[in-house]
Write an enzyme that holds these catalytic residues in place. Structure first.
Site, short mmCIF file in Angstrom:
data_model
loop_
_atom_site.label_atom_id
_atom_site.label_comp_id
_atom_site.label_asym_id
_atom_site.label_seq_id
_atom_site.Cartn_x
_atom_site.Cartn_y
_atom_site.Cartn_z
N ASP A 138 19.69 19.83 -20.64
CA ASP A 138 18.49 21.20 -20.38
C ASP A 138 19.90 21.84 -19.30
OD1 ASP A 138 17.26 22.70 -17.26
OD2 ASP A 138 15.93 21.02 -17.47
N VAL A 139 19.73 23.26 -19.83
CA VAL A 139 21.18 24.92 -19.64
C VAL A 139 20.30 25.12 -18.12
CG1 VAL A 139 20.63 24.91 -22.77
CG2 VAL A 139 19.20 25.83 -21.23
N ASN A 174 20.79 28.37 -27.57
CA ASN A 174 19.60 29.12 -28.37
C ASN A 174 18.68 27.98 -27.70
OD1 ASN A 174 18.69 29.67 -30.49
ND2 ASN A 174 18.02 27.56 -31.20
N TYR A 195 9.66 37.13 -20.35
CA TYR A 195 10.21 37.09 -22.19
C TYR A 195 10.71 38.13 -22.42
CZ TYR A 195 11.58 35.26 -26.49
OH TYR A 195 11.93 34.76 -28.01
N LYS A 246 15.11 38.13 -22.27
CA LYS A 246 16.41 39.03 -23.72
C LYS A 246 16.85 40.01 -23.65
CE LYS A 246 14.51 34.60 -26.17
NZ LYS A 246 15.49 34.28 -26.47
N THR A 293 8.67 28.71 -35.97
CA THR A 293 9.17 27.27 -35.14
C THR A 293 8.55 27.10 -34.25
OG1 THR A 293 9.96 28.96 -32.87
CG2 THR A 293 11.63 28.55 -35.37
#
Length: 206
Positions: free
Chosen positions: A7-8, A34, A97, A101, A132
């Site tokens: 879990d990043v 990623n 988001y 980013k 994806t």
């Protein structure tokens, strides 16, 4: 190939992931940050926990990956992070988001400055729409893909392999003098506008 559950957003998990790579393969040459997530919500309607979750995964997760990977890399190492077209192009309902980013793009510049003297390069890729698992929801909304394609100079969305090819290049010695940069892979979509996803959802009665 070795796999490790991670879990990043949990620093100990990221540290263990890097340790496992070094223990298994002897050294760490390349790291690719990623992991990502997204959720919709206009700023005035945003719940803090939803906002925080997106930033935790996309931005803090990237920072932790860079932090721990760089500590174990030797000169010549390369770190690549996934930013997005939305690092430079806003989209309605996508505040968390877009902010996350854009933060990744700036984090990459800062990390490149700090890690350059150690001979470690840091770059980011900025995909537009790619089919994806993460974008399945967008593809299910009538009109979103068509609106995106209409606002893309090449008139289509990307395939995952095209993004992977760019990451592989930035990780390779062929990109040995490239660092601190965001590389958009969006078919020119940044020159136009992003689809209004909330409006499309509203048309569905959602």
């Amino acid at each position: 190939v070795a796999t490790v559950r991670c879990d990043v957003t949990v620093e100990d998990d990221v540290a263990r992931l890097v340790d496992a790579a070094v223990e298994r393969f002897g050294r760490l040459n390349i790291a690719f940050a990623n992991a990502g997530t997204a959720s919709l919500g206009r700023v005035v309607d945003r719940a803090v926990h939803g906002w925080s979750r997106v930033l935790d995964v996309n931005l803090t997760g990237t920072m932790l990956t860079i932090k721990h990977a760089a500590r174990r890399m030797e000169r010549g190492g390369s770190i690549v992070a996934t930013a997005s077209l939305n690092a430079v192009q806003a989209g309605a309902g996508m505040g968390a988001y877009c902010v996350s980013k854009a933060g990744v793009a700036m984090l990459v510049e800062v990390a490149a400055i700090e890690l350059g003297p150690a001979g470690i390069r840091v770059n980011a890729v900025g995909p537009g729409l790619v089919r994806t698992q993460l974008t399945t929801g967008a593809f299910a909304i009538p009109g979103v893909v068509e609106e995106y394609e209409e606002n893309t100079l090449l008139g289509r969305y990307a395939q995952p392999e095209e993004v992977a090819d760019l990451v592989a290049f930035l990780a390779s010695d062929e990109a040995g003098f490239i660092s601190g940069s965001l590389y958009l892979i969006d078919g020119g979509a940044h020159t136009k506008r992003y689809p209004d996803i909330p409006a499309r959802i509203a048309e569905m009665g959602g």
